[in-house]
Structure formats: structure tokens, C-alpha cells
Enzyme design. Structure first.
Site, PDB file in Angstrom:
ATOM      1  N   LYS A  77       0.826  -1.349  -0.077  1.00 27.83           N
ATOM      2  CA  LYS A  77      -0.010  -0.110   0.285  1.00 27.83           C
ATOM      3  C   LYS A  77       0.755   1.158  -0.016  1.00 27.83           C
ATOM      4  O   LYS A  77       1.845   1.255   0.557  1.00 27.83           O
ATOM      5  CB  LYS A  77      -0.815  -0.051   1.279  1.00 27.83           C
ATOM      6  CG  LYS A  77      -2.294   0.793   1.077  1.00 27.83           C
ATOM      7  CD  LYS A  77      -3.256   0.015   0.391  1.00 27.83           C
ATOM      8  CE  LYS A  77      -4.553   0.488   0.164  1.00 27.83           C
ATOM      9  NZ  LYS A  77      -5.375  -0.554  -0.287  1.00 27.83           N
TER      10      LYS A  77
ATOM     11  N   GLY B  92     -24.182   2.642   1.342  1.00 23.66           N
ATOM     12  CA  GLY B  92     -23.398   3.345   0.180  1.00 23.66           C
ATOM     13  C   GLY B  92     -24.289   3.021  -1.154  1.00 23.66           C
ATOM     14  O   GLY B  92     -25.179   2.370  -1.226  1.00 23.66           O
TER      15      GLY B  92
ATOM     16  N   GLY C  21     -21.914   3.946  -3.973  1.00 23.45           N
ATOM     17  CA  GLY C  21     -20.853   4.322  -4.940  1.00 23.45           C
ATOM     18  C   GLY C  21     -20.612   3.112  -5.573  1.00 23.45           C
ATOM     19  O   GLY C  21     -21.407   2.453  -6.090  1.00 23.45           O
ATOM     20  N   ASN C  22     -19.435   2.838  -6.081  1.00 21.59           N
ATOM     21  CA  ASN C  22     -18.948   2.083  -7.057  1.00 21.59           C
ATOM     22  C   ASN C  22     -19.280   0.537  -6.625  1.00 21.59           C
ATOM     23  O   ASN C  22     -19.771  -0.111  -7.101  1.00 21.59           O
ATOM     24  CB  ASN C  22     -17.554   2.229  -7.392  1.00 21.59           C
ATOM     25  CG  ASN C  22     -16.686   0.849  -8.138  1.00 21.59           C
ATOM     26  OD1 ASN C  22     -16.305  -0.025  -7.848  1.00 21.59           O
ATOM     27  ND2 ASN C  22     -16.935   1.061  -9.403  1.00 21.59           N
TER      28      ASN C  22
HETATM   29  P1  NAD Z   1     -17.156   5.196  -3.236  1.00 20.69           P
HETATM   30  O1  NAD Z   1     -16.656   6.579  -2.905  1.00 20.69           O
HETATM   31  O2  NAD Z   1     -17.634   5.149  -4.997  1.00 20.69           O
HETATM   32  O3  NAD Z   1     -18.765   5.359  -2.680  1.00 20.69           O
HETATM   33  C1  NAD Z   1     -18.635   5.437  -1.291  1.00 20.69           C
HETATM   34  C2  NAD Z   1     -20.193   5.681  -0.751  1.00 20.69           C
HETATM   35  O4  NAD Z   1     -20.517   5.918   0.318  1.00 20.69           O
HETATM   36  C3  NAD Z   1     -21.147   6.985  -1.673  1.00 20.69           C
HETATM   37  O5  NAD Z   1     -22.194   6.342  -2.136  1.00 20.69           O
HETATM   38  C4  NAD Z   1     -21.146   7.720  -0.423  1.00 20.69           C
HETATM   39  O6  NAD Z   1     -22.352   8.604  -0.572  1.00 20.69           O
HETATM   40  C5  NAD Z   1     -21.442   6.752   0.746  1.00 20.69           C
HETATM   41  N1  NAD Z   1     -21.303   7.369   2.029  1.00 20.69           N
HETATM   42  C6  NAD Z   1     -20.250   8.247   2.300  1.00 20.69           C
HETATM   43  N2  NAD Z   1     -20.373   8.430   3.746  1.00 20.69           N
HETATM   44  C7  NAD Z   1     -21.704   7.730   4.068  1.00 20.69           C
HETATM   45  C8  NAD Z   1     -22.277   7.781   5.479  1.00 20.69           C
HETATM   46  N3  NAD Z   1     -21.900   8.514   6.385  1.00 20.69           N
HETATM   47  N4  NAD Z   1     -23.445   7.163   5.207  1.00 20.69           N
HETATM   48  C9  NAD Z   1     -23.636   6.430   4.311  1.00 20.69           C
HETATM   49  N5  NAD Z   1     -23.180   6.422   3.173  1.00 20.69           N
HETATM   50  C10 NAD Z   1     -22.013   7.141   3.013  1.00 20.69           C
HETATM   51  O7  NAD Z   1     -16.478   4.091  -2.733  1.00 20.69           O
HETATM   52  P2  NAD Z   1     -16.251   2.808  -3.061  1.00 20.69           P
HETATM   53  O8  NAD Z   1     -15.397   2.653  -4.206  1.00 20.69           O
HETATM   54  O9  NAD Z   1     -17.652   2.137  -3.623  1.00 20.69           O
HETATM   55  O10 NAD Z   1     -15.770   2.010  -1.815  1.00 20.69           O
HETATM   56  C11 NAD Z   1     -16.720   1.607  -1.008  1.00 20.69           C
HETATM   57  C12 NAD Z   1     -15.956   0.903   0.234  1.00 20.69           C
HETATM   58  O11 NAD Z   1     -15.428  -0.273  -0.348  1.00 20.69           O
HETATM   59  C13 NAD Z   1     -14.794   1.489   0.822  1.00 20.69           C
HETATM   60  O12 NAD Z   1     -14.785   0.936   1.991  1.00 20.69           O
HETATM   61  C14 NAD Z   1     -13.511   0.948   0.059  1.00 20.69           C
HETATM   62  O13 NAD Z   1     -12.386   0.750   0.732  1.00 20.69           O
HETATM   63  C15 NAD Z   1     -14.045  -0.522  -0.108  1.00 20.69           C
HETATM   64  N6  NAD Z   1     -13.504  -0.971  -1.230  1.00 20.69           N
HETATM   65  C16 NAD Z   1     -13.716  -0.664  -2.557  1.00 20.69           C
HETATM   66  C17 NAD Z   1     -13.191  -1.268  -3.586  1.00 20.69           C
HETATM   67  C18 NAD Z   1     -13.339  -0.835  -5.125  1.00 20.69           C
HETATM   68  O14 NAD Z   1     -12.767  -1.455  -6.052  1.00 20.69           O
HETATM   69  N7  NAD Z   1     -13.922   0.231  -5.383  1.00 20.69           N
HETATM   70  C19 NAD Z   1     -12.506  -2.538  -3.406  1.00 20.69           C
HETATM   71  C20 NAD Z   1     -12.429  -3.002  -2.365  1.00 20.69           C
HETATM   72  C21 NAD Z   1     -12.873  -2.349  -1.103  1.00 20.69           C
END
Ligand code: NAD
Length: 428
Positions: A107, A219, A221-222
Site C-alpha cells: 500500500k 453506500g 458508490g462504485n
Molecule cells: P465510493 O466513494 O464510490 O462510494 C462510497 C459511498 O459511500 C457513496 O455512495 C457515499 O455517498 C457513501 N457514503 C459516504 N459517507 C456515508 C455515510 N456517512 N453514510 C452512508 N453512506 C455514505 O467508494 P467505493 O469504491 O464504492 O468503496 C466503498 C468501500 O468499499 C470502501 O470501504 C472501500 O475501501 C471498499 N472497497 C472498494 C473497492 C473498489 O474496487 N472500489 C475494492 C475493495 C474495497
């Protein structure tokens, strides 16, 4: 804080120590695996747009690379700490090992706030980061990727700097590149789909038809969007999602009891995964409190937003109907809440198994980049399904056979694989 809850590295070491005890790991292997093998701390001077020079602090931690090149993201964050990067590097080692991909854990990070930097300043920062660490990175050494506040654009600047210094084309140097510039099709969907592949297998194993199940997701997001999409495609019903409202500057839960239409909800979602409550109301959603997602009478909970969301204070609010929790986010459950979930016998698919689809697809990207030959999306997703399904069953079978909690079983498999690699190499 160093009480074991808020310092992620203390947490990561405590989880490791517990499982090392369960499997009776010898002392030398414990000493080797409970801390990073190598770490680099360096300074990055950057010429700012106003002519001044600002000095940033950068990191790269290679927790362990006995199973293959270190792999892990680079975070841009104003509150980045060496301990956070150490913990995340260690979790990457276990994540790669549990899905059995030939990579180690790493990391990186830079203490900075990209929201206060121009595009050109960010580009110079990315290039400066590569210049400081170039000797210790490479397609067969350590392969970075995007993470918090970094994206494909940053990855391409870093790749360009690496290729400029080394004088060749090495697209396998970094993953998360744009499709068409060495990126893999299917990467966007990979983490969310991976979560649902494991949910699908868990339900099948319990004789539950996914079409009869409901889910609530934190959530949008992605990870959450793609998890919701595939879950719905397989016949499940998502009844609530919780996310950030950028107008009100707080989170809400948006609920439709007869089922969320994922595409419709995506049409009112911003690029950061936020939804404003007025737009959701216009589409007929009930607007509830931020944490209401956790209290729904559903079969499945998918925390896919942030860390430390299910805590000792709110774990008792989980409905007795909930049969399964799949952790899409990293570290969404605090250790004390995890104990309560274990006690209630709710089936847990732990983060480093459930969300390993992302790194698995990054591995596929690296394989494609090294070969300079790119696969169709269907091929990527079908290979991803195969990997995630196999990993889920390996952990589930061990959990059943040895009466272990799923998180412990996942750790046992991961730590055993890495321990075996360091022994076979003759390191201990
Ligand atoms: P993202 O930034 O695309 O989405 C995050 C989401 O969380 C958004 O919808 C945001 O509105 C929401 N959010 C923020 N604060 C909030 C709150 N207080 N209450 C409710 N919702 C809230 O991020 P992502 O890529 O979807 O990642 C989400 C999680 O998954 C993280 O913990 C990340 O480390 C983990 N993760 C992501 C990936 C990846 O490939 N993107 C891989 C492994 C793990």
C-alpha cells in the site's frame, strides 16, 4: 489512538495474533508476518503553480511478497498515517492470499489533499512519487493501483513517469488504468459483482433461493451500485440504500419497500455516489435516518460505504430476520460488534473475502498488460466469478469443518498460504 480500535495497524496485528494462535504458527513466522517486510518513507518536493515549492510526505509499504509482487493502492489523504498504510498493506497480503492470486500485499500514500491542488500540481506530485520509489516498484516487484482520492488519471501519469525513466513500455507497472490505455474491461463492476458472487454462493449453500431475499445496502458508490445491480438481476430485491446527500451534508437512507430500481436511482446519483433527498422523494423514496439501513427487516445487509459502521452501540438494532452480512467495504464492523454478530450466528462474509473481486480483476489487468493482449468483458467477469466462487467455498468448507467463524476461517486460509510461501522460500 492506540487502544486497538482506532489504530488500524494495532487492529490488524491483533487479528493476526489471534489467528496465529489458532493455527499454532511458529515464532519466527509470526515475527515475519505481523509487520511489513519493507517500508519506504520519502519526501516529494513539488513546484506549485504559484512558483513556490511544497514538500509532501510519501510512503510505500510492502507487507509481504513471498507469493508474488506486492499489490495495493496509493491513497491521497490529508490525514494519512504510516500505521494506516501498514495495516492496509497487511490486509492486502491476506486478501490476495484468500482468493489465491499470486500476489503479495502493499500500500502507498501521500499526505496531501488533492481537492486543494490543481491538475498540474497533482500530476507533478504523481510523477514525484514515482521518482522517489522507482527502484522498488515494477511489474515483477510491486504494482500500485488507485485508492482513496486517486483515479485512472493519476495511474496514467505514474505509468508515464515510470516508462520515461526506464525507457520502454511496461503497462503491467500499475493497474486501474483507463480502458484502451491498458485498463481491463469489467474492473468497474468487479468489486460489487464479486460481493454478490459470494452472497449467491452463501444462499445456495443454505438452500435459500436468492429470488426470495431482500437486502439493505450502505453506500451507493462504485461497490454498492454494482452489487445492487447484480443482486437485482439475479432476482433479489434491494429495499434500501444509504448514502451521502451533498446538499444537506449528511447521509440518509432511501427506502422503497417494494424494491429499488437500481438504474432509476443511478440516474439521480452524482459521480461520488451521493443522492439529494428531494430528488429521491420525487421518485417516491421514503427518506429515513442515515443508519436506518442497518435496522431494516431484510435477509441480507451489505455495508459498502465506510469503515467502523456496525458498532457495539448499534449492532443490537440488526433485525432478527437478517441471515447474512456481506462486507463490501473494508473494515465496516468493529471488533466488538463482530463478536456480537458471531454470537447471534448471523452468517458473515468478511471484507477481505467479499470485496476481493477488485484486486482479482486488478490481477487480471496486470496479466493482460504484461501480455499486451486484452480480454472481452465476458471473459473477465467469468474468470472473476470462478475465482470468487472457489475462494468462498474454500473458506466456507473450512468454517464448517472446523466450526470456525467465517472471518477466522478466511484468516486461517490466508495466513497459512503466506506462511507456507515464506517457509518454502526458506525465509524462516
Ligand atoms: P465510493 O466513494 O464510490 O462510494 C462510497 C459511498 O459511500 C457513496 O455512495 C457515499 O455517498 C457513501 N457514503 C459516504 N459517507 C456515508 C455515510 N456517512 N453514510 C452512508 N453512506 C455514505 O467508494 P467505493 O469504491 O464504492 O468503496 C466503498 C468501500 O468499499 C470502501 O470501504 C472501500 O475501501 C471498499 N472497497 C472498494 C473497492 C473498489 O474496487 N472500489 C475494492 C475493495 C474495497
Amino acid at each position: 489512538m492506540s487502544n486497538g480500535v482506532y489504530n488500524p495497524f494495532v487492529n490488524a496485528q491483533a487479528q493476526f495474533d489471534r489467528v496465529a494462535e489458532i493455527i499454532g504458527l511458529d515464532q519466527a513466522t509470526r515475527d515475519l508476518l505481523r509487520q511489513p517486510l519493507r517500508e519506504y518513507h520519502f519526501l516529494i518536493p513539488v513546484k506549485m503553480d504559484d512558483g513556490t515549492t511544497k514538500v509532501f510526505r510519501g510512503f510505500r509499504v510492502q507487507h509481504n511478497d513471498a507469493r508474488g509482487p506486492a499489490k495495493g493502492g496509493i491513497r491521497f489523504h490529508p490525514e494519512e498515517t504510516a500505521d494506516t498504510v501498514r495495516a492496509l498493506a497487511m490486509w492486502m497480503t491476506w486478501k490476495c492470499a484468500v482468493v489465491d492470486i499470486p500476489l503479495g500485499g502493499g500500500k502507498g500514500g501521500i499526505i496531501c489533499d488533492p481537492r486543494n491542488l490543481s491538475e498540474k500540481e497533482q500530476e507533478r506530485l504523481c510523477r514525484g512519487w514515482v521518482r522517489q520509489i522507482v527502484r522498488n516498484l515494477g511489474p515483477y516487484l510491486d504494482v500500485p493501483a488507485p485508492d482513496v482520492m486517486t483515479s485512472s488519471k493519476h495511474m496514467l501519469w505514474m505509468l508515464d513517469e515510470f516508462e520515461t525513466i526506464t525507457g520502454g513500455h511496461y503497462p503491467g507497472f500499475i493497474t486501474g488504468k483507463p480502458v484502451g490505455m491498458g485498463g481491463s474491461l469489467g474492473r468497474t463492476e468487479a468489486t460489487g459483482y464479486g460481493v454478490i458472487y459470494t452472497v449467491r454462493e452463501a444462499l445456495k449453500d443454505r438452500g435459500i433461493n436468492i429470488k426470495d431475499t431482500t437486502a439493505s445496502i450502505q453506500g451507493f458508490g462504485n461497490v454498492a451500485q454494482h452489487a445492487a445491480k447484480l443482486f437485482s438481476q439475479l432476482g433479489g430485491t434491494v429495499i434500501a440504500v444509504s448514502c451521502w446527500d451533498n446538499v444537506d451534508k449528511r447521509a440518509y437512507t432511501f427506502r422503497k419497500k417494494d424494491g429499488v430500481d437500481v438504474d432509476e436511482l443511478r440516474s439521480i446519483t452524482d459521480v461520488y455516489g451521493g443522492i439529494t433527498k428531494d430528488k429521491a422523494r420525487d421518485l417516491g423514496y421514503e427518506v429515513l435516518d442515515a443508519m436506518a439501513w442497518l435496522e431494516q427487516d431484510v435477509d441480507i445487509l451489505i455495508p459498502a460505504a465506510l469503515e467502523n459502521q456496525i458498532t457495539a452501540e448499534n449492532v443490537n438494532k440488526i433485525s432478527s430476520q437478517v441471515k447474512l452480512i456481506a462486507e463490501g467495504a473494508n473494515g465496516p464492523t468493529t471488533p466488538d460488534a463482530d463478536e456480537a454478530i458471531k454470537h447471534r450466528r448471523i452468517f458473515m462474509i468478511p471484507d477481505f473475502l467479499a470485496n476481493a473481486g477488485g484486486v482479482t480483476c486488478s490481477y487480471f489487468e496486470q496479466v493482460q498488460s504484461n501480455a499486451n493482449y486484452y480480454w472481452e468483458k465476458e471473459e473477465v467477469l467469468s474468470k472473476l466469478d470462478t475465482k470468487m466462487t472457489a475462494a468462498f467455498h474454500a473458506v466456507n468448507d473450512l468454517a464448517k469443518r472446523s466450526s470456525l467463524y467465517m472471518r477466522d476461517a478466511a484468516y486461517v486460509i490466508a495466513i497459512n498460504r503466506v506462511a507456507q510461501a515464506v517457509k518454502m522460500r526458506g525465509w524462516v
